[in-house]
Design a protein around this motif. Structure first.
Motif, PDB file in Angstrom:
ATOM      1  N   GLY A 105      83.596   4.508  61.238  1.00  0.00           N
ATOM      2  CA  GLY A 105      83.161   4.602  59.854  1.00  0.00           C
ATOM      3  C   GLY A 105      84.283   5.045  58.937  1.00  0.00           C
ATOM      4  O   GLY A 105      85.448   5.067  59.321  1.00  0.00           O
ATOM      5  N   VAL A 106      83.905   5.410  57.718  1.00  0.00           N
ATOM      6  CA  VAL A 106      84.896   5.811  56.716  1.00  0.00           C
ATOM      7  C   VAL A 106      84.958   7.325  56.532  1.00  0.00           C
ATOM      8  O   VAL A 106      85.747   7.822  55.745  1.00  0.00           O
ATOM      9  CB  VAL A 106      84.647   5.116  55.357  1.00  0.00           C
ATOM     10  N   GLY A 107      84.103   8.066  57.252  1.00  0.00           N
ATOM     11  CA  GLY A 107      84.184   9.521  57.240  1.00  0.00           C
ATOM     12  C   GLY A 107      83.518  10.206  56.065  1.00  0.00           C
ATOM     13  O   GLY A 107      84.021  11.202  55.554  1.00  0.00           O
ATOM     14  N   VAL A 108      82.365   9.692  55.647  1.00  0.00           N
ATOM     15  CA  VAL A 108      81.609  10.304  54.555  1.00  0.00           C
ATOM     16  C   VAL A 108      80.323  10.910  55.113  1.00  0.00           C
ATOM     17  O   VAL A 108      79.647  10.297  55.927  1.00  0.00           O
ATOM     18  CB  VAL A 108      81.249   9.275  53.456  1.00  0.00           C
ATOM     19  N   ALA A 109      80.002  12.124  54.662  1.00  0.00           N
ATOM     20  CA  ALA A 109      78.698  12.725  54.956  1.00  0.00           C
ATOM     21  C   ALA A 109      77.777  12.353  53.797  1.00  0.00           C
ATOM     22  O   ALA A 109      78.097  12.629  52.638  1.00  0.00           O
ATOM     23  CB  ALA A 109      78.825  14.242  55.084  1.00  0.00           C
ATOM     24  N   TRP A 110      76.673  11.703  54.113  1.00  0.00           N
ATOM     25  CA  TRP A 110      75.751  11.202  53.087  1.00  0.00           C
ATOM     26  C   TRP A 110      74.467  12.018  53.070  1.00  0.00           C
ATOM     27  O   TRP A 110      74.043  12.533  54.084  1.00  0.00           O
ATOM     28  CB  TRP A 110      75.374   9.746  53.374  1.00  0.00           C
ATOM     29  N   ALA A 111      73.819  12.061  51.910  1.00  0.00           N
ATOM     30  CA  ALA A 111      72.484  12.646  51.762  1.00  0.00           C
ATOM     31  C   ALA A 111      71.676  11.706  50.874  1.00  0.00           C
ATOM     32  O   ALA A 111      72.206  11.142  49.910  1.00  0.00           O
ATOM     33  CB  ALA A 111      72.559  14.027  51.141  1.00  0.00           C
ATOM     34  N   PHE A 112      70.395  11.534  51.198  1.00  0.00           N
ATOM     35  CA  PHE A 112      69.547  10.663  50.386  1.00  0.00           C
ATOM     36  C   PHE A 112      69.214  11.337  49.064  1.00  0.00           C
ATOM     37  O   PHE A 112      68.832  12.511  49.018  1.00  0.00           O
ATOM     38  CB  PHE A 112      68.262  10.311  51.145  1.00  0.00           C
ATOM     39  N   ASP A 113      69.352  10.589  47.970  1.00  0.00           N
ATOM     40  CA  ASP A 113      69.020  11.071  46.631  1.00  0.00           C
ATOM     41  C   ASP A 113      67.712  10.400  46.204  1.00  0.00           C
ATOM     42  O   ASP A 113      67.710   9.223  45.860  1.00  0.00           O
ATOM     43  CB  ASP A 113      70.147  10.730  45.648  1.00  0.00           C
ATOM     44  N   PRO A 114      66.581  11.135  46.257  1.00  0.00           N
ATOM     45  CA  PRO A 114      65.284  10.500  45.975  1.00  0.00           C
ATOM     46  C   PRO A 114      65.142   9.990  44.542  1.00  0.00           C
ATOM     47  O   PRO A 114      64.417   9.029  44.297  1.00  0.00           O
ATOM     48  CB  PRO A 114      64.264  11.610  46.262  1.00  0.00           C
ATOM     49  N   THR A 115      65.829  10.592  43.598  1.00  0.00           N
ATOM     50  CA  THR A 115      65.732  10.158  42.200  1.00  0.00           C
ATOM     51  C   THR A 115      66.286   8.752  42.017  1.00  0.00           C
ATOM     52  O   THR A 115      65.664   7.910  41.368  1.00  0.00           O
ATOM     53  CB  THR A 115      66.488  11.137  41.274  1.00  0.00           C
ATOM     54  N   GLY A 117      67.293   6.718  44.698  1.00  0.00           N
ATOM     55  CA  GLY A 117      67.060   5.850  45.845  1.00  0.00           C
ATOM     56  C   GLY A 117      68.346   5.460  46.549  1.00  0.00           C
ATOM     57  O   GLY A 117      68.387   4.514  47.325  1.00  0.00           O
ATOM     58  N   CYS A 118      69.422   6.208  46.261  1.00  0.00           N
ATOM     59  CA  CYS A 118      70.737   5.912  46.830  1.00  0.00           C
ATOM     60  C   CYS A 118      71.185   7.035  47.764  1.00  0.00           C
ATOM     61  O   CYS A 118      70.633   8.127  47.748  1.00  0.00           O
ATOM     62  CB  CYS A 118      71.782   5.800  45.711  1.00  0.00           C
ATOM     63  N   LEU A 119      72.212   6.724  48.532  1.00  0.00           N
ATOM     64  CA  LEU A 119      72.882   7.768  49.301  1.00  0.00           C
ATOM     65  C   LEU A 119      73.931   8.415  48.410  1.00  0.00           C
ATOM     66  O   LEU A 119      74.657   7.733  47.687  1.00  0.00           O
ATOM     67  CB  LEU A 119      73.547   7.181  50.552  1.00  0.00           C
ATOM     68  N   ARG A 120      73.997   9.740  48.485  1.00  0.00           N
ATOM     69  CA  ARG A 120      74.949  10.508  47.682  1.00  0.00           C
ATOM     70  C   ARG A 120      76.014  11.091  48.609  1.00  0.00           C
ATOM     71  O   ARG A 120      75.705  11.568  49.698  1.00  0.00           O
ATOM     72  CB  ARG A 120      74.215  11.641  46.954  1.00  0.00           C
ATOM     73  N   VAL A 121      77.263  11.035  48.171  1.00  0.00           N
ATOM     74  CA  VAL A 121      78.359  11.606  48.945  1.00  0.00           C
ATOM     75  C   VAL A 121      78.219  13.130  48.934  1.00  0.00           C
ATOM     76  O   VAL A 121      78.174  13.754  47.882  1.00  0.00           O
ATOM     77  CB  VAL A 121      79.736  11.204  48.361  1.00  0.00           C
ATOM     78  N   GLN A 122      78.139  13.711  50.144  1.00  0.00           N
ATOM     79  CA  GLN A 122      78.041  15.165  50.293  1.00  0.00           C
ATOM     80  C   GLN A 122      79.385  15.786  50.678  1.00  0.00           C
ATOM     81  O   GLN A 122      79.663  16.914  50.301  1.00  0.00           O
ATOM     82  CB  GLN A 122      77.013  15.518  51.368  1.00  0.00           C
ATOM     83  N   GLY A 123      80.158  15.078  51.460  1.00  0.00           N
ATOM     84  CA  GLY A 123      81.434  15.608  51.931  1.00  0.00           C
ATOM     85  C   GLY A 123      82.151  14.575  52.776  1.00  0.00           C
ATOM     86  O   GLY A 123      81.749  13.411  52.825  1.00  0.00           O
ATOM     87  N   PHE A 124      83.209  15.038  53.471  1.00  0.00           N
ATOM     88  CA  PHE A 124      84.073  14.120  54.209  1.00  0.00           C
ATOM     89  C   PHE A 124      84.458  14.685  55.563  1.00  0.00           C
ATOM     90  O   PHE A 124      84.518  15.896  55.752  1.00  0.00           O
ATOM     91  CB  PHE A 124      85.372  13.869  53.431  1.00  0.00           C
ATOM     92  N   VAL A 125      84.767  13.798  56.470  1.00  0.00           N
ATOM     93  CA  VAL A 125      85.395  14.165  57.726  1.00  0.00           C
ATOM     94  C   VAL A 125      86.875  14.354  57.419  1.00  0.00           C
ATOM     95  O   VAL A 125      87.490  13.510  56.742  1.00  0.00           O
ATOM     96  CB  VAL A 125      85.202  13.055  58.795  1.00  0.00           C
ATOM     97  N   VAL A 126      87.450  15.452  57.868  1.00  0.00           N
ATOM     98  CA  VAL A 126      88.861  15.729  57.607  1.00  0.00           C
ATOM     99  C   VAL A 126      89.715  14.599  58.178  1.00  0.00           C
ATOM    100  O   VAL A 126      89.538  14.181  59.320  1.00  0.00           O
ATOM    101  CB  VAL A 126      89.275  17.087  58.221  1.00  0.00           C
ATOM    102  N   GLY A 127      90.616  14.079  57.368  1.00  0.00           N
ATOM    103  CA  GLY A 127      91.516  13.015  57.795  1.00  0.00           C
ATOM    104  C   GLY A 127      90.912  11.628  57.759  1.00  0.00           C
ATOM    105  O   GLY A 127      91.531  10.668  58.203  1.00  0.00           O
ATOM    106  N   SER A 128      89.717  11.498  57.203  1.00  0.00           N
ATOM    107  CA  SER A 128      89.062  10.186  57.143  1.00  0.00           C
ATOM    108  C   SER A 128      89.682   9.333  56.043  1.00  0.00           C
ATOM    109  O   SER A 128      90.353   9.832  55.134  1.00  0.00           O
ATOM    110  CB  SER A 128      87.567  10.355  56.875  1.00  0.00           C
ATOM    111  N   ASP A 139      79.163  11.046  44.196  1.00  0.00           N
ATOM    112  CA  ASP A 139      79.121   9.602  43.971  1.00  0.00           C
ATOM    113  C   ASP A 139      77.923   9.006  44.701  1.00  0.00           C
ATOM    114  O   ASP A 139      77.549   9.462  45.780  1.00  0.00           O
ATOM    115  CB  ASP A 139      80.395   8.923  44.478  1.00  0.00           C
ATOM    116  N   LEU A 140      77.326   7.973  44.099  1.00  0.00           N
ATOM    117  CA  LEU A 140      76.178   7.294  44.694  1.00  0.00           C
ATOM    118  C   LEU A 140      76.599   5.943  45.250  1.00  0.00           C
ATOM    119  O   LEU A 140      77.293   5.171  44.583  1.00  0.00           O
ATOM    120  CB  LEU A 140      75.074   7.085  43.654  1.00  0.00           C
TER     121      LEU A 140
END
Length: 149
Positions: free
Chosen positions: A49-59, A61-72, A84-85
């Protein structure tokens, strides 16, 4: 006609003694085959993958960037920011789509490129970023250990 195109400008048949190393002319269908292969490879199942931690944004209906894997690739690019959505992957919408479907589009073979369409949190603009899929650090460690054995 193919011989004159391969010979270059101003060269006649008598100049064949120079023997410059040139690739033979490519057929159009070879270019199409390569494009199809590249497209297939970028959509082939994998677990890089690209190393993004995602969380669902119910408002939204998109995935929101929560954080990153170091070095991703996402972190190193500096183009993806928390908040970012995600609105599309490789041109296919991700809005109100099941997480499993989105994950299937985000993940692929290591070394392939994936295009993320993002609605930026900072200024509300829509942008597309292309990121390289990379193996997860745990997978890299496991492969290194296997190679050492």
């Amino acid at each position: 006609a193919a011989e004159s195109a391969a010979g270059g400008e101003g060269e006649g048949a008598a100049d064949d003694d120079s023997q410059d190393v040139q690739e033979p002319p490519r057929r159009v269908d070879e270019d199409v085959d390569e494009a199809d292969e590249s497209r297939r490879r970028n959509e082939e199942p994998g677990d890089a993958g690209v190393g993004v931690a995602w969380a669902f944004d119910p408002t939204s209906g998109c995935l929101r960037v929560q954080g990153f894997v170091v070095g991703s690739s996402a972190q190193e690019s500096g183009l993806v920011r928390p908040g970012d959505l995600l609105i599309a992957v490789n041109g296919v919408t991700t809005v109100r789509r099941p997480m499993q479907e989105i994950a299937g589009r985000l993940l692929g073979l290591a070394g392939t490129v994936v295009a993320l369409r993002l609605l930026t949190a900072l200024d509300g603009l829509v942008k597309t970023v292309q990121l390289e899929r990379r193996e997860r650090p745990q997978q890299q460690q496991q492969q290194q250990q296997q190679q050492q054995q």
